[in-house]
Write a protein that holds these residues in place. Structure first.
Motif, short mmCIF file in Angstrom:
data_model
loop_
_atom_site.label_atom_id
_atom_site.label_comp_id
_atom_site.label_asym_id
_atom_site.label_seq_id
_atom_site.Cartn_x
_atom_site.Cartn_y
_atom_site.Cartn_z
N UNK A 46 0.86 -1.17 0.00
CA UNK A 46 0.00 0.00 0.00
C UNK A 46 0.89 1.22 0.00
N UNK A 47 0.48 2.26 -0.68
CA UNK A 47 1.26 3.50 -0.61
C UNK A 47 0.57 4.44 0.38
N UNK A 48 1.33 4.92 1.37
CA UNK A 48 0.74 5.71 2.45
C UNK A 48 1.58 6.95 2.70
N UNK A 49 1.00 7.89 3.41
CA UNK A 49 1.75 9.09 3.78
C UNK A 49 2.45 8.87 5.12
N UNK A 50 3.72 9.31 5.15
CA UNK A 50 4.55 9.10 6.33
C UNK A 50 5.06 10.45 6.81
N UNK A 51 4.96 10.68 8.12
CA UNK A 51 5.45 11.93 8.71
C UNK A 51 6.89 11.71 9.16
N UNK A 52 7.88 12.35 8.49
CA UNK A 52 9.29 12.09 8.81
C UNK A 52 9.71 12.69 10.15
N UNK A 53 8.97 13.69 10.64
CA UNK A 53 9.31 14.29 11.93
C UNK A 53 8.72 13.46 13.07
N UNK A 54 7.43 13.20 12.99
CA UNK A 54 6.78 12.39 14.04
C UNK A 54 7.15 10.92 13.89
N UNK B 115 2.90 17.29 13.12
CA UNK B 115 4.18 17.99 13.22
C UNK B 115 4.30 19.18 12.27
N UNK B 116 3.28 19.38 11.41
CA UNK B 116 3.33 20.39 10.35
C UNK B 116 4.37 20.09 9.28
N UNK B 117 4.97 18.91 9.34
CA UNK B 117 5.94 18.52 8.31
C UNK B 117 5.20 18.13 7.04
N UNK B 118 5.94 18.14 5.94
CA UNK B 118 5.36 17.66 4.69
C UNK B 118 5.50 16.14 4.64
N UNK B 119 4.38 15.43 4.55
CA UNK B 119 4.46 13.96 4.55
C UNK B 119 5.11 13.43 3.28
N UNK B 120 5.77 12.27 3.42
CA UNK B 120 6.35 11.58 2.27
C UNK B 120 5.47 10.39 1.92
N UNK B 121 5.57 9.99 0.64
CA UNK B 121 4.89 8.75 0.25
C UNK B 121 5.81 7.58 0.53
N UNK B 122 5.29 6.60 1.21
CA UNK B 122 6.11 5.40 1.45
C UNK B 122 5.26 4.17 1.22
N UNK B 123 5.87 3.16 0.68
CA UNK B 123 5.16 1.91 0.48
C UNK B 123 5.25 1.09 1.75
N UNK B 124 4.18 0.36 2.04
CA UNK B 124 4.18 -0.50 3.22
C UNK B 124 3.35 -1.72 2.91
N UNK B 125 3.79 -2.85 3.44
CA UNK B 125 3.07 -4.09 3.16
C UNK B 125 2.08 -4.39 4.30
N UNK B 126 0.86 -4.74 3.94
CA UNK B 126 -0.14 -5.01 4.97
C UNK B 126 -1.00 -6.23 4.64
N UNK B 127 -1.62 -6.75 5.69
CA UNK B 127 -2.58 -7.84 5.50
C UNK B 127 -3.95 -7.27 5.19
N UNK B 128 -4.64 -7.93 4.26
CA UNK B 128 -5.98 -7.50 3.86
C UNK B 128 -6.98 -8.61 4.16
N UNK B 129 -8.16 -8.19 4.62
CA UNK B 129 -9.26 -9.14 4.84
C UNK B 129 -10.07 -9.20 3.54
N UNK B 130 -10.31 -10.44 3.09
CA UNK B 130 -11.02 -10.65 1.83
C UNK B 130 -12.53 -10.48 2.02
N UNK B 131 -12.94 -9.25 2.24
CA UNK B 131 -14.37 -8.99 2.44
C UNK B 131 -15.18 -9.39 1.21
#
Length: 571
Positions: free
Chosen positions: A135-143, A189-205
């Motif tokens: 998944x691609x998510x926003x990451x706060x580099x300060x917090x 933190x008022x920082x500019x978030x970065x895009x980072x990829x992260x792997x997650x488990x998904x429920x097959x709804x």
RNA sequence: GGCAGGGUAGCUCAGUGGUAGAGCAGCGGACUCAUAAGCCGCCGGUCGUGGGUUCAAAUCCCACCCCUGUCACCA
């Protein structure tokens, strides 16, 4: 005395009922909206079912995980555990103060819950209902944390408004994805978030749509909004949902190599209904001493599970949790999800963030629990949002609780005490037609009120019970025992005997809603034991029974209360 | 914007095809045991708006307006 209601209470096979109540989020005290939305209706329902002789287990607990708890802890310079512990204790005190009769109120921060939740996770994975994806998510580099959509603000890509949140733009109302925001800023933190990829488990709804449709198709007893809303979701199609997060506070993923991830709070919190039952079965609170007794509530095909929640939680209880149960393969689906609408405060939503809130611990410092229980049942948000105002609270207390019901008890006990040596008068061998009619009306009300309570139409049940109180006032007025006692003592004796018996029936009928005052009234009628144990039937008041000196059941409130409380709300 | 629920008397709410209801507020009356409570009566509504179906619509259909929830990373 044998009546129809005795038979009603008699030859029934006890039912097994799990009352599962939403898990309050342990990042603040509870307010009036919590009580009206879930806890009070659940308690009334559970109390009623116990009085019917059914086997009831009422479970819930504090939801200790999730981002806001972590954020609050950081702001206060403390730990998530400390924040959670503080509010968990507050919740326990609130249940005690309002008489919310949980059989167990635990938390998601127990070894038992963590184990049950992890086992559930592994079982779904083994059965092929979980899969891993990037998944691609926003990451706060300060917090140094991944950001939920709400924690990001920026310019709306649709209308160009500033200050749009990552989940929604308040200006144009569009539903957004935080990745779409122009010039995004982290609210932490008022920082500019970065895009980072992260792997997650998904429920097959998506695998459960048809089974859910078939299941809900048979639930014609569900509330219209709950049923139609869920059917609408299913019609639009379910999307698989990520059930893990990049966090360190929460239930760990029971697999190697996932130390910096946790199971998503909503996935594990709903499992709390099961884990709390397991914890109860293994505890001393379980009278059977059989640690496997949790199965009676989860795998027996005669047990019924009710979920008491607010309307904002409907998808989790009619789609996600049922999907998890289907994926698990060996647990009962909910029988009913009587979600309530919202209690608004003078027209605006009761919300922790926006002010205008009645904090329950503060309420208990100033008032008795029953008046609020009464008000919130008489005006319960069962079919639409309902509004709370202090004016209406004072009016309901003074005109309905004090004047119609409390005064009925007080006037009958006072006249009896004064004129019949503080004992229940003996009636004549044959009661007059109007006396018989009133007793009969009271006894029949048990069936009507009980039917309403059983279908979670609590407001209607309470109204029906209060109509019997009104009928008793009319009866008294017509027979005027206060003057009859001077000219026809037997006539007055019959009136008071009948009135005492009807009051006895009403004390039982009102007990689920007004447990504190009904316990007092029970004693004032000369009964021993407690109301709940006496069952869902009128307990006869027998001639000659000594009656203790009566005391008012409720306090009349001064109109000044309205101005005082409204000033508090504004502050 | 999509989906769902709601909009009925001054206020809070019932009422899903057959003469618009309750409680409170307001007005009047008889009573007086009771926390000045209780009882009887009166007043009060173009059922969100506009169309349609029907012998008949608060109720069924269509469009629109307003409030609430939800739309999958708040929980």
């Amino acid at each position: 005395m044998t009546t129809a209601t005795n038979a009603l209470a008699g030859d029934r096979t006890p039912e097994t009922i799990l009352v599962a109540v939403a898990w309050p989020y342990a990042n603040n005290h509870l307010h009036a909206g919590h009580l009206a939305g879930a806890y009070l209706p659940a308690d009334i329902f559970a109390r009623y079912q116990r009085m019917r002789g059914n086997r009831v287990l009422m479970v819930s607990g504090s939801d200790s995980h999730g981002t806001p708890v972590t954020v609050r802890a950081e702001q206060e310079g403390t730990t998530p555990e400390a924040v959670f512990q503080r509010y968990h204790q507050s919740f326990l005190d609130t249940w005690d103060g309002f008489g919310i009769s949980f059989d167990i109120f635990t938390s998601t921060d127990t070894p038992n819950h963590i184990k049950v939740a992890q086992d559930f996770f592994l079982r779904l994975r083994e059965r092929g209902y979980l899969y891993e994806a990037e998944q691609e998510l926003l990451y706060d580099p300060v917090a140094q944390r991944f950001l939920p959509d709400r924690y990001v603000e920026g310019t709306c890509p649709r209308c160009g408004a500033e200050g749009a949140r990552g989940d929604q733009c308040d200006n144009c109302g569009s539903t957004l994805d935080a990745l779409e925001l122009i010039n995004p800023i982290s609210k932490l933190s008022n920082a500019t978030p970065e895009r980072r990829a992260s792997s997650h488990f998904f429920l097959k709804l998506s695998a459960f749509t048809e089974q859910l449709q078939a299941w809900i198709g048979g639930k014609e007893h569900w509330r219209t909004n709950v049923r139609n809303f869920t059917l609408g979701m299913l019609r639009e199609g379910l999307k698989d949902r990520a059930i893990t997060r990049d966090l360190t506070w929460g239930v760990p993923i029971p697999l190697e190599g996932y130390d910096d991830k946790r199971i998503y709070v909503w996935f594990e919190a709903v499992i709390g209904y099961l884990s709390a039952t397991v914890e109860w079965a293994a505890s001393e609170a379980n009278p059977t001493g059989n640690a496997e007794a949790w199965r009676d509530f989860w795998t027996s095909d005669t047990s019924r599970t009710y979920h008491f929640i607010g309307k904002d939680n409907i998808p989790f209880h009619t789609v996600i949790w049922p999907s998890m149960i289907l994926g698990h393969g060996d647990l009962n689906l909910p029988y009913d999800v009587p979600a309530n609408q919202y209690l608004t405060m003078g027209g605006t939503k009761a919300s922790k963030s926006r002010g205008g809130v009645i904090w329950l611990p503060e309420y208990l410092e100033r008032y008795d629990p029953d008046p609020l229980r009464y008000m919130m049942t008489a005006n319960a948000p069962e079919t639409s949002d309902s509004d709370f105002t202090w004016t209406e609270f004072v009016r309901r207390n003074n005109d309905e609780l004090v004047a119609r019901w409390g005064n009925l008890v007080n006037r009958v006990l006072t006249i009896t005490g004064r004129n019949f040596d503080a004992a229940v008068p003996a009636p004549p061998a044959d009661l007059s037609p109007e006396s018989r009619a009133l007793i009969e009306r009271c006894d029949e009300a048990f069936e009507a009120v009980g039917n309403d309570f059983d279908h979670v139409n609590l407001r209607r049940g309470l109204t029906a019970a209060m109509e019997v109180a009104q009928a008793a006032n009319q009866y008294l007025d017509a027979r005027a025992p206060w003057s009859a006692v001077k000219t026809d003592r037997d006539h007055a004796a019959e009136t008071l005997y009948v009135a005492l018996n009807v009051i006895s029936g009403l004390v039982t009928m009102l007990h689920p809603v007004l447990p504190f005052s009904c316990a007092k009234a029970w004693t004032m009628l000369g009964h021993s034991g407690d109301v709940e144990a006496a069952g869902w039937q009128r307990t006869p008041v027998l001639p000659g029974t000594p009656l203790p000196a009566p005391a008012p059941l409720f306090k009349k409130l001064d109109d000044a209360v309205v101005a005082e409380e409204e000033a508090r709300l504004g502050s």
